[in-house]
Motif scaffolding. Structure first.
Motif, PDB file in Angstrom:
ATOM      1  N   GLU A   1       0.836  -1.212   0.000  1.00 41.96           N
ATOM      2  CA  GLU A   1       0.000   0.000   0.000  1.00 41.96           C
ATOM      3  C   GLU A   1       0.863   1.251   0.000  1.00 41.96           C
ATOM      4  O   GLU A   1       0.573   2.220  -0.711  1.00 41.96           O
ATOM      5  CB  GLU A   1      -0.923   0.012   1.223  1.00 41.96           C
ATOM      6  CG  GLU A   1      -2.078  -0.958   1.142  1.00 41.96           C
ATOM      7  CD  GLU A   1      -2.937  -0.951   2.393  1.00 41.96           C
ATOM      8  OE1 GLU A   1      -2.609  -0.209   3.359  1.00 41.96           O
ATOM      9  OE2 GLU A   1      -3.928  -1.688   2.416  1.00 41.96           O
ATOM     10  N   THR A   2       1.935   1.236   0.770  1.00 42.87           N
ATOM     11  CA  THR A   2       2.838   2.385   0.819  1.00 42.87           C
ATOM     12  C   THR A   2       3.480   2.616  -0.539  1.00 42.87           C
ATOM     13  O   THR A   2       3.558   3.761  -1.010  1.00 42.87           O
ATOM     14  CB  THR A   2       3.928   2.164   1.892  1.00 42.87           C
ATOM     15  OG1 THR A   2       3.298   1.904   3.141  1.00 42.87           O
ATOM     16  CG2 THR A   2       4.840   3.364   2.024  1.00 42.87           C
TER      17      THR A   2
ATOM     18  N   ARG B   1       0.910   4.095  -2.839  1.00 45.71           N
ATOM     19  CA  ARG B   1       0.693   5.510  -2.534  1.00 45.71           C
ATOM     20  C   ARG B   1       1.832   6.366  -3.084  1.00 45.71           C
ATOM     21  O   ARG B   1       1.603   7.446  -3.638  1.00 45.71           O
ATOM     22  CB  ARG B   1       0.571   5.724  -1.022  1.00 45.71           C
ATOM     23  CG  ARG B   1      -0.844   5.585  -0.531  1.00 45.71           C
ATOM     24  CD  ARG B   1      -0.976   6.065   0.904  1.00 45.71           C
ATOM     25  NE  ARG B   1      -1.360   4.900   1.679  1.00 45.71           N
ATOM     26  CZ  ARG B   1      -0.696   4.377   2.701  1.00 45.71           C
ATOM     27  NH1 ARG B   1       0.393   4.965   3.135  1.00 45.71           N
ATOM     28  NH2 ARG B   1      -1.107   3.305   3.314  1.00 45.71           N
TER      29      ARG B   1
ATOM     30  N   ARG C   1       1.348   6.627  -6.842  1.00 45.47           N
ATOM     31  CA  ARG C   1       0.272   7.571  -7.150  1.00 45.47           C
ATOM     32  C   ARG C   1       0.719   9.011  -6.921  1.00 45.47           C
ATOM     33  O   ARG C   1       0.390   9.917  -7.694  1.00 45.47           O
ATOM     34  CB  ARG C   1      -0.976   7.261  -6.321  1.00 45.47           C
ATOM     35  CG  ARG C   1      -1.749   6.065  -6.824  1.00 45.47           C
ATOM     36  CD  ARG C   1      -3.138   5.979  -6.199  1.00 45.47           C
ATOM     37  NE  ARG C   1      -3.155   6.034  -4.751  1.00 45.47           N
ATOM     38  CZ  ARG C   1      -3.261   4.972  -3.944  1.00 45.47           C
ATOM     39  NH1 ARG C   1      -3.369   3.767  -4.453  1.00 45.47           N
ATOM     40  NH2 ARG C   1      -3.267   5.123  -2.639  1.00 45.47           N
TER      41      ARG C   1
END
Length: 160
Positions: A120-121, A124, A127
């Protein structure tokens, strides 16, 4: 694998690591009838010895018979307690194995959770990089439009 702390750590002290007094209390709690039987047998022997000294042979004989009965009951309690404790030790061993498996499962789940968080990191960050690149592209496009607007307004200002 690293050892994760557990609420089960140090819950029960190993019998080999106990002092004599702690071992005595531990075993008395496991088989409470044995120390009681031993105490009752000792009392019967003391009463029998007192009656032998005082010359009361009938009471002495009675207390010696009580001693034999109490000693037999203590022996039965000892054997029964050993049988019960032996099976509970096997159960405890299987529970310990279950706890080890549970700890391994928790450790694997924790590792999976950390990997998921890491993914997830990274997503992120990707993105955010894409958003920065898009923002820079939009800013450069805005600057170009602004310069074109300035050029158009300078060009129209010269004609007036």
């Amino acid at each position: 694998m690293s050892h994760l702390p557990s609420s089960f750590d140090g819950a029960e002290q190993d019998v080999d690591d106990m002092t004599f007094y702690e071992k005595m209390i531990f075993h008395c709690k496991q088989q409470p009838l044995v120390p009681l039987g031993t105490l009752a047998t000792s009392v019967a022997v003391i009463l029998a010895a007192q009656n032998v000294r005082s010359g009361n042979k009938r009471k002495a004989q009675k207390y010696f018979r009580w001693r034999v009965g109490l000693q037999g009951a203590t022996l039965v309690a000892l054997v029964a307690g050993s049988f019960i404790y032996g099976t509970s030790q096997k159960d405890r061993q299987s529970k310990e194995d279950q706890l080890r498996e549970k700890a391994k499962l928790r450790e694997n789940l924790w590792i999976q959770e950390l990997e998921r968080r890491d993914q997830e990191t990274q997503q992120r960050k990707l993105r955010a990089e894409l958003a920065r690149a898009k923002t820079q592209a939009l800013e450069s496009e805005a600057e170009q439009l602004q310069s074109e607007l300035d050029n158009v307004s300078k060009g129209s200002g010269k004609r007036n």
